[in-house]
Structure formats: C-alpha cells, structure tokens
Design a protein around this motif. Structure first.
Motif, PDB file in Angstrom:
ATOM      1  N   ALA A 108       2.921 -11.573  -9.317  1.00  0.00           N
ATOM      2  CA  ALA A 108       2.167 -10.839  -8.589  1.00  0.00           C
ATOM      3  C   ALA A 108       2.061 -10.974  -7.250  1.00  0.00           C
ATOM      4  O   ALA A 108       1.217  -9.965  -6.500  1.00  0.00           O
ATOM      5  N   LEU A 109       2.718 -11.816  -6.320  1.00  0.00           N
ATOM      6  CA  LEU A 109       2.633 -12.031  -5.202  1.00  0.00           C
ATOM      7  C   LEU A 109       3.722 -11.327  -4.502  1.00  0.00           C
ATOM      8  O   LEU A 109       4.114 -11.474  -3.405  1.00  0.00           O
ATOM      9  N   TYR A 110       4.821 -10.513  -5.503  1.00  0.00           N
ATOM     10  CA  TYR A 110       5.930  -9.654  -4.671  1.00  0.00           C
ATOM     11  C   TYR A 110       5.461  -8.878  -3.605  1.00  0.00           C
ATOM     12  O   TYR A 110       5.985  -8.813  -2.589  1.00  0.00           O
ATOM     13  N   PRO A 111       4.294  -8.014  -3.728  1.00  0.00           N
ATOM     14  CA  PRO A 111       3.948  -7.169  -2.389  1.00  0.00           C
ATOM     15  C   PRO A 111       3.639  -8.028  -1.416  1.00  0.00           C
ATOM     16  O   PRO A 111       3.792  -7.402  -0.238  1.00  0.00           O
ATOM     17  N   LEU A 112       3.437  -9.141  -1.413  1.00  0.00           N
ATOM     18  CA  LEU A 112       3.073  -9.940  -0.110  1.00  0.00           C
ATOM     19  C   LEU A 112       4.430 -10.731   0.249  1.00  0.00           C
ATOM     20  O   LEU A 112       4.454 -10.682   1.423  1.00  0.00           O
ATOM     21  N   ILE A 113       5.165 -11.368  -0.501  1.00  0.00           N
ATOM     22  CA  ILE A 113       6.006 -12.300   0.085  1.00  0.00           C
ATOM     23  C   ILE A 113       7.516 -11.715  -0.444  1.00  0.00           C
ATOM     24  O   ILE A 113       8.594 -12.585   0.050  1.00  0.00           O
ATOM     25  N   GLY A 114       7.624 -10.812  -1.001  1.00  0.00           N
ATOM     26  CA  GLY A 114       9.003 -10.076  -1.503  1.00  0.00           C
ATOM     27  C   GLY A 114       9.664 -11.320  -2.381  1.00  0.00           C
ATOM     28  O   GLY A 114       9.127 -11.862  -3.184  1.00  0.00           O
ATOM     29  N   ILE A 131      -3.489 -13.027  -5.125  1.00  0.00           N
ATOM     30  CA  ILE A 131      -3.148 -11.909  -6.433  1.00  0.00           C
ATOM     31  C   ILE A 131      -3.911 -10.770  -6.132  1.00  0.00           C
ATOM     32  O   ILE A 131      -3.526  -9.516  -6.468  1.00  0.00           O
ATOM     33  N   MET A 132      -5.290 -10.756  -5.980  1.00  0.00           N
ATOM     34  CA  MET A 132      -5.995  -9.737  -5.511  1.00  0.00           C
ATOM     35  C   MET A 132      -5.491  -8.680  -4.516  1.00  0.00           C
ATOM     36  O   MET A 132      -5.138  -7.550  -4.708  1.00  0.00           O
ATOM     37  N   ILE A 133      -5.066  -9.252  -3.470  1.00  0.00           N
ATOM     38  CA  ILE A 133      -4.414  -8.471  -2.556  1.00  0.00           C
ATOM     39  C   ILE A 133      -2.855  -7.830  -2.990  1.00  0.00           C
ATOM     40  O   ILE A 133      -2.669  -6.655  -2.553  1.00  0.00           O
ATOM     41  N   GLY A 134      -2.165  -8.824  -3.505  1.00  0.00           N
ATOM     42  CA  GLY A 134      -0.750  -8.327  -4.104  1.00  0.00           C
ATOM     43  C   GLY A 134      -1.200  -7.218  -5.071  1.00  0.00           C
ATOM     44  O   GLY A 134      -0.356  -6.112  -5.024  1.00  0.00           O
ATOM     45  N   LEU A 135      -1.956  -7.223  -5.876  1.00  0.00           N
ATOM     46  CA  LEU A 135      -2.236  -6.390  -6.781  1.00  0.00           C
ATOM     47  C   LEU A 135      -2.961  -4.972  -6.497  1.00  0.00           C
ATOM     48  O   LEU A 135      -2.278  -3.693  -6.700  1.00  0.00           O
ATOM     49  N   TRP A 136      -3.751  -5.012  -5.382  1.00  0.00           N
ATOM     50  CA  TRP A 136      -4.288  -4.023  -4.854  1.00  0.00           C
ATOM     51  C   TRP A 136      -3.307  -3.220  -4.049  1.00  0.00           C
ATOM     52  O   TRP A 136      -3.187  -2.101  -4.078  1.00  0.00           O
ATOM     53  N   ARG A 137      -2.263  -3.859  -3.360  1.00  0.00           N
ATOM     54  CA  ARG A 137      -1.144  -3.149  -2.521  1.00  0.00           C
ATOM     55  C   ARG A 137      -0.223  -2.426  -3.808  1.00  0.00           C
ATOM     56  O   ARG A 137       0.286  -1.352  -3.413  1.00  0.00           O
ATOM     57  N   ALA A 138       0.082  -3.190  -4.915  1.00  0.00           N
ATOM     58  CA  ALA A 138       0.923  -2.392  -5.890  1.00  0.00           C
ATOM     59  C   ALA A 138       0.253  -1.160  -6.339  1.00  0.00           C
ATOM     60  O   ALA A 138       0.748  -0.220  -6.516  1.00  0.00           O
ATOM     61  N   LEU A 139      -1.115  -1.161  -6.570  1.00  0.00           N
ATOM     62  CA  LEU A 139      -1.758   0.006  -6.921  1.00  0.00           C
ATOM     63  C   LEU A 139      -1.918   0.838  -5.909  1.00  0.00           C
ATOM     64  O   LEU A 139      -1.744   2.051  -6.293  1.00  0.00           O
ATOM     65  N   ARG A 140      -1.980   0.601  -4.773  1.00  0.00           N
ATOM     66  CA  ARG A 140      -1.869   1.647  -3.576  1.00  0.00           C
ATOM     67  C   ARG A 140      -0.357   2.326  -3.788  1.00  0.00           C
ATOM     68  O   ARG A 140      -0.211   3.518  -3.454  1.00  0.00           O
ATOM     69  N   VAL A 141       0.812   1.700  -4.068  1.00  0.00           N
ATOM     70  CA  VAL A 141       2.068   2.343  -4.268  1.00  0.00           C
ATOM     71  C   VAL A 141       2.073   3.352  -5.542  1.00  0.00           C
ATOM     72  O   VAL A 141       2.598   4.563  -5.428  1.00  0.00           O
ATOM     73  N   GLU A 142       1.166   3.109  -6.346  1.00  0.00           N
ATOM     74  CA  GLU A 142       0.909   3.803  -7.615  1.00  0.00           C
ATOM     75  C   GLU A 142       0.218   5.039  -7.021  1.00  0.00           C
ATOM     76  O   GLU A 142       0.324   6.190  -7.702  1.00  0.00           O
ATOM     77  N   ALA A 143      -0.805   4.943  -6.238  1.00  0.00           N
ATOM     78  CA  ALA A 143      -1.608   6.028  -5.869  1.00  0.00           C
ATOM     79  C   ALA A 143      -0.696   6.913  -5.062  1.00  0.00           C
ATOM     80  O   ALA A 143      -0.655   8.237  -5.022  1.00  0.00           O
ATOM     81  N   SER A 144       0.221   6.346  -4.058  1.00  0.00           N
ATOM     82  CA  SER A 144       1.266   7.510  -3.178  1.00  0.00           C
ATOM     83  C   SER A 144       1.939   7.887  -4.505  1.00  0.00           C
ATOM     84  O   SER A 144       2.341   9.228  -4.278  1.00  0.00           O
ATOM     85  N   SER A 145       2.490   7.473  -5.291  1.00  0.00           N
ATOM     86  CA  SER A 145       3.436   8.045  -6.240  1.00  0.00           C
ATOM     87  C   SER A 145       2.550   9.207  -7.029  1.00  0.00           C
ATOM     88  O   SER A 145       3.121  10.455  -7.364  1.00  0.00           O
ATOM     89  N   ALA A 146       1.352   8.934  -7.595  1.00  0.00           N
ATOM     90  CA  ALA A 146       0.378   9.929  -8.132  1.00  0.00           C
ATOM     91  C   ALA A 146       0.445  11.104  -7.331  1.00  0.00           C
ATOM     92  O   ALA A 146       0.195  12.293  -7.683  1.00  0.00           O
ATOM     93  N   GLU A 147       0.222  10.847  -5.821  1.00  0.00           N
ATOM     94  CA  GLU A 147      -0.228  12.080  -4.777  1.00  0.00           C
ATOM     95  C   GLU A 147       1.233  12.719  -4.832  1.00  0.00           C
ATOM     96  O   GLU A 147       1.082  13.987  -4.707  1.00  0.00           O
ATOM     97  N   SER A 148       2.322  12.153  -4.667  1.00  0.00           N
ATOM     98  CA  SER A 148       3.424  12.883  -4.761  1.00  0.00           C
ATOM     99  C   SER A 148       3.796  13.821  -5.811  1.00  0.00           C
ATOM    100  O   SER A 148       4.285  14.694  -5.839  1.00  0.00           O
TER     101      SER A 148
END
Length: 720
Positions: free
Chosen positions: A200-206, A515-532
């Motif tokens: 869950a921390l991948y969006p934060l620290i790769g 975890i909350m920050i990482g999950l939210w960033r991942a969900l923002r990526v999902e939002a970008s995908s949905a918008e595309s």
C-alpha cells in the motif's frame, strides 16, 4: 477483538467455466517454498523475546515503566489517537461514497468469489471473539459506576453505559478494519502485488517498499498484531480459568493459566502445521451458532420486553451521540485514567488488530467493489455486536440498578467473572456456563491459530496473495504469542496487556496515515484512467478502418459459438500476426514493444497472445487476447459447435482486467486499430494523471506487469 479463524480456508470457491479469478487456494503448499524475510523475523523476534524476558525477570520494573509510558501517552497523545480514529472513518466513507467506490478489489472482470449470503456470514463470523464475552458485561457495569464525566449510579449513567460500550466496540474499529482490508485487497488483487502492508506504500516510496522501509512497516505491523492477539488471549485465559473454577472448582492462579496457554499453543500449532482449515472453519461456524444460542437464552430467560425496549433506545442514543463521542478528548474534564483505560486502549487495540482482521476480510472479498466492502464491513458485524452488547449489557445493568451491588462489585473488580456471574442469575446456569466455556475455548484456539498464520505471512516474502507462510514459521509465532501472553500475565495480568497494546499501537497508527495517503493516490490514478476512457467509445462490430461491418457478417458473428480449434486458429492466423505487425510499427517509432504467444496453464487447446509496450517510468501498456471459456447455449438454431459443451470468446485484457468484449472475427486491420485505440487511451490516461501527484505506475515494472489471462486459467467464481 474479532476472530478470523477462517483466514486460510475462507477462499475456497466453486468452479465455473468463466475465467475471472485465479485458483483461490494457489499452488499446493508443498510445491512452492516460501522464502522467509529474515530481517523482519529477526528484528521483531528479538524485540518480542527481549520484551518478554524483561517482563518475566523484572516484573515490578516492567509494570512501572509500562504504566509510566501509558500515562505519558494518555496525557500528550490522547488527541492523536482520537483524531486518527475519526479521520479513518471519514476516509473510508469518502472512498465508498465517491466514484472510486465502484473500483473492484481485483481486475475489472472479477466476480465475487462468494455469494452475498456466504460473504455476509463470514463478515459476521469475524465480528465476535472471546473478549466480546468479557467486555459486554463488565464495561457497561463499570461505566455505570464510574462514567467519564458526572456522577455514576443514576439513570443517566445507566442509559449511557451501554452506549459507551457500543462506541468502543463499534463502527470506529470496523472502519480501521475496512481501511486495512481495502489496502490489502486493492493492491494485491488488482495489481498482483504481495498481500502485505508494504504494498500500500508503493505510491509513496516506490520500489523502496522492497527494502528497509518496507521491512520497518511490516515489523511495526507485526509488533502491533502480536500484542493485540496476546491481549485477547490473555483475556480469554483468565476468563476460561474462572469458567473452569465455576464449573469444576479448578483454582484461579497463574499455574492454571499457564497450562491453558500451553494447551492453546499446542492446539494452535497442531492446526497450523496440519492444514485442517476446514475443521477450524466448521468450529468457527459452531462458535457463531453457540454464541447466538447464548444471546437468545438471555433474551428469553430475562426481561424480554425490557431488553427489546433497551435495544431500540441504545440504537437511538448511539446514533445521536456518535459524532460527539468520536471527537471528545475531555479537554476540560481530563479524565486521563479513564481515557487510557477505555477509549485510548480500545483504539490502540483496534489498530493492533487491523492488519490481522483486514487481511482476513480482504481474502474473502476479492471481486467486491470498494463500496460493497466498506458498507458490508462497517454494518454486518456491528449489527451483531449491537445486539450482543445490548442484550448482555442491559441485562447486567438491570441487575445492578435493581440493587444487586454484589454482582456489580464482581463485574468491576474481577471482570473475568462478570459473564459467568450474569449467567448464574438465570435457570440452567450449568448448561449455559458449559456452552460459554466451550465457546470461549474455541475462540481462544482459533484466534491463536489464525494470528500465527498472519504473522508468518508478515515475516515471509510471498508474491502470490493466495499463499501463506511456511508451517514452521506459523508454529514459531504461535509459541511466541503464548510466551508473550504469559509474560504479560506475570507482570500484572490483563491491565498490563492493555497498557502494552496501547503503546505498541502508536507506531502503526502512523503507518495507517501513510496507507491512507498511498491508497488515495492510487485511486486518483484510477480516476485518471476512468476519465481517459469516458470520452472513448467502442463498438464491438465497427471496423477499425472506418467501415461498418456488413449486417450479414454481424448476424453470423452473433450466432457463432466457436470451439477450441477455431479460437486457436484465429490466435495464430490473425491475432498474433496483427499484433506483431503493430509491434514492428511501434518499434520503428522508437517505442519498446514486444509480442508473446504462449500456452495457457491447464489449457492445451488455445494459446494467448499479448502485446507489451514499455513506458517506464509510467505504467506499461498491455493488450492481451485471451480465450475465455463459456458453456455453449442450446437455444435457437445458432449452435455451431454441437459436440462441445463450451465455446470460446477471445477477450481483450488490459492491465486492470478484461475489457469485456470479444475480438474473434475481427480482421487483422480491425484488431490493429482496436489495439491502437487502447494504446491511445492509455497515453491519454498518463497525460491526465500528470495533473495529480504520483506516478501511474503502481508496483508493476516491465517484468512484473500483469497479463491477467495467465492468472485465469480456471474460473473460481461462486455462481450459486
């Protein structure tokens, strides 16, 4: 906290012919050697052994130090626990209510592994434990005599006593479980990452999650888990000890409690190494039946009308007071001892158990949307808890308010005796107490068993989310939990276990913010995908060269149910050449593109073909044509494959699962243009996501990018 004994067995589903999920059980345990994460194991093992040795060799000093740290935490960091618990509720509710709530814990095409009844039953099973028997009687009575504010032993204190108990055992804790379950399930089942907190921390620290940073997070989670489990086991031991004394005259002392711990550890180790998951699962189901029986027994044998009135009143009071209670730090009253002994302890305890139960909830929820998961997790178990606490808590209060001060004294001074003392007020107490003791023993063993399993996962390097840690490591943690429980009982009993949990929950509460920050960033990526994808339209029958498919061709295609031979011929004669042609063109434009046509495990009939475009450091593009088997329908006159009971659709899979349409029958030009459509949408997704922080890459490198078809050689949907 909650029992999760079905953790290792809860993911067995029934077979079907539509490939939407990987085999739930994973490969046979003996066929794959799971490597141990020695850094996490050694670091956590040394800390726990050192702490246990210190507590056993210098119990007075340990008790003094632990008490002093708890007092400091309550005075200076109580606000942090209160704020953290409230923010977690807000976060999970926002995720569930947002558009991202439709995202699945798994690929887009995944179906729930369990039907709604089975899934809710498992959520219900996760909602009770031996500690609920402990606190459902003792806490309401304690709150009646000594509320946080105001005078006790009056009608207002009685009315609010059960509400405080519901608050401590209610929605807040299950929101923590929902957060951890989302993090586990989303990253593991949607992106193929390890079923671990570090994912869950991948969006934060790769990629640093695979190094010391990830190990530190797993170590913090493990320390919180083992102290949380040890607290529950310590509560269970002292209550079981009194149950045996109540029934058979067995003395209440540390020797008997040590023997009970040893017995529980032996049973847990036997369960861990023998793999008798189905047996443990049946025992858990039996626990639920027995628990419901006890609840109905008290409801019917007691003042039924009063209890039903009280349940309704408790619901109203809880809903009315919940917002105020959630953020109440008692800044003016400052009842630090009450706060550390109740609210802060419970929040730390829930935090400590969150990785444990969250992992279980994720394992049974693959294919559910985030919205379904949050709503189910925060309502189904709490509904049972509300009934349990209202019935037992109000029954106890009825005795105390009616003048039974002897019972009240027992419930406050020796809370492990409270549940049995309440049962003693009803006819048939021997039978009821025997059932309660048996139920408590089963909860004790299954909590130790599943806790050891989860901790072995935390100290292993598991790539497949359906695998578990080595058997010897499960046995190690079962024994370690028993030793820690004994050490804490030597120091000062249940109170010291509670204090240690409050301390150990603090570092992991910081991880939960990450975890909350990482999950939210991942969900923002999902939002970008949905918008595309929102501006792109696709017709499954339109020519990708701009010409409409002739209506007779459409009619023929709609009535065609091709068998394995036809699908295999299309893969090799049309799909593979088309994607190879496109790959050549992409490479000529300076893009690294490759095509692989490979057999499918457990399916010798039809191959799959995949185009892969490397776009590092952004998310790679994948276009996979994969054969999906379906039962051949027998209606109409269109059945073209009468000798086979299944036909194939050649579906397109992207990085997040099936796109849901069939390309069998497309020409090479149509297939090339369809792949280019997908590639164009992917590039738009990357461009849109640059408006938000974080990369489009979520744990998937060039060599790790999912080609879902390889994981879906067999369907394990539950279609009943």
């Amino acid at each position: 906290m909650s029992d999760s004994s079905t953790l290792s067995s809860a993911h067995s589903g029934s077979s079907a012919s539509v490939p939407s999920d990987p085999p739930p059980g994973g490969p046979p345990e003996g066929n794959t050697k799971i490597p141990v994460n020695w850094r996490v194991l050694v670091a956590s093992g040394v800390l726990i052994i050192a702490f246990s040795a210190w507590a056993m060799l210098a119990p007075a000093q340990a008790d003094t130090v632990i008490g002093g740290v708890v007092a400091w935490v309550a005075k200076y960091l109580g606000w942090f626990y209160i704020l953290t618990a409230t923010l977690i509720i807000v976060f999970v509710v926002i995720v569930a209510a947002s558009k991202q709530g439709n995202i699945k814990m798994g690929p887009d095409h995944a179906k729930p592994q369990f039907n709604m009844f089975t899934w809710t039953a498992m959520l219900f099973a996760a909602g009770i434990g031996v500690d609920l028997m402990f606190f459902s009687v003792s806490e309401p009575v304690s709150q009646y005599y000594a509320p946080p504010v105001g005078e006790g032993q009056n009608l207002e204190a009685a009315r609010q006593a059960v509400v405080w108990t519901l608050f401590h055992y209610g929605i807040t804790g299950w929101a923590m479980y929902a957060l951890m379950g989302m993090a586990f399930g989303y990253f593991a089942y949607r992106f193929g990452m390890p079923l671990s907190i570090r994912s869950a921390l991948y969006p934060l620290i790769g990629k640093r999650i695979h190094g010391l940073a990830g190990d530190a997070v797993d170590t913090a989670a493990l320390l919180g888990t083992i102290f949380g489990v040890a607290t529950s086991l310590g509560i269970g031991v002292v209550q079981l000890n009194f149950g045996l004394q109540f029934l058979f005259g067995v003395p209440e002392n540390l020797a008997v409690q040590s023997a009970l711990i040893a017995l529980g550890v032996l049973m847990a180790v036997a369960s861990c190494v023998s793999g008798v998951d189905k047996g443990i699962r049946r025992l858990s189901e039996l626990n639920i039946i027995l628990a419901i029986g006890l609840m109905l027994y008290v409801l019917i044998a007691g003042r039924t009308a009063f209890l039903l009135d009280a349940i309704v009143m408790n619901i109203g009071d809880f809903l009315a007071r919940f917002p105020d209670m959630s953020l109440n730090t008692f800044a003016f009253e400052a009842p630090q001892e009450w706060m550390s002994g109740w609210t802060l302890f419970f929040w730390a305890w829930w935090i400590a158990w969150a990785p444990f139960v969250g992992l279980f909830l994720a394992r049974i929820s693959r294919g559910r949307t985030l919205r379904q998961f949050v709503v189910g997790t925060m309502t189904v178990p709490f509904a049972f808890i509300l009934l349990w606490i209202s019935i037992f808590g109000n029954s106890a209060l009825d005795l105390v308010v009616g003048g039974n001060d002897a019972f009240g004294e027992v419930a406050v001074s020796t809370p492990e005796r409270a549940f049995y003392s309440l049962l003693a007020e009803y006819p048939g107490v021997t039978i009821a107490a025997s059932i309660a003791t048996f139920t408590g023993l089963l909860f004790y063993v299954t909590s130790a068993d599943s806790g050891a399993l989860v901790m072995s996962n935390f100290t292993s390097k598991i790539e497949d989310p359906n695998q578990d840690g080595p058997k010897w490591l499960r046995a190690f943690w079962a024994i370690g939990t028993g030793v820690l429980t004994l050490a804490m009982l030597l120091v000062g009993g249940v109170t010291t276990l509670q204090n240690a949990t409050l301390i150990m929950g603090l570092p992991f509460s910081v991880v939960m913010y990450m975890i909350m920050i990482g999950l939210w960033r991942a969900l923002r990526v999902e939002a970008s995908s949905a918008e595309s994808n929102a501006t792109a339209s696709r017709s499954v029958v339109a020519s990708r060269t701009g010409r409409e498919m002739h209506w007779r061709s459409r009619l023929t295609r709609l009535g065609n149910y091709p068998g394995a031979r036809t699908a295999q011929r299309y893969i090799h004669d049309v799909a593979a050449p088309a994607l190879n042609t496109l790959a050549v063109g992409l490479r000529e434009s300076g893009v690294d593109a490759t095509v692989e046509c490979t057999p499918i495990p457990d399916n010798a009939s039809v191959d799959q073909v995949c185009l892969h475009v490397t776009l590092a450091p952004e998310r790679d593009f994948t276009y996979q044509v994969y054969p999906v088997a379906f039962p051949t329908p027998g209606f109409g006159g269109f059945r073209t494959n009468p000798d086979s009971d299944q036909y194939y659709r050649l579906e397109v899979f992207a990085a997040t699962g099936s796109m849901g349409y069939d390309v069998l029958g497309y020409t090479q030009d149509q297939l090339i243009n369809d792949a280019l459509d997908g590639y164009e949408r992917h590039l738009k997704f990357i461009r849109i996501n640059h408006e938000h922080p974080g990369s489009t890459q979520i744990g998937l490198t060039t060599s790790e990018t999912i080609t879902w078809g390889e994981d879906f050689s067999e369907s394990k949907e539950e279609t009943r």
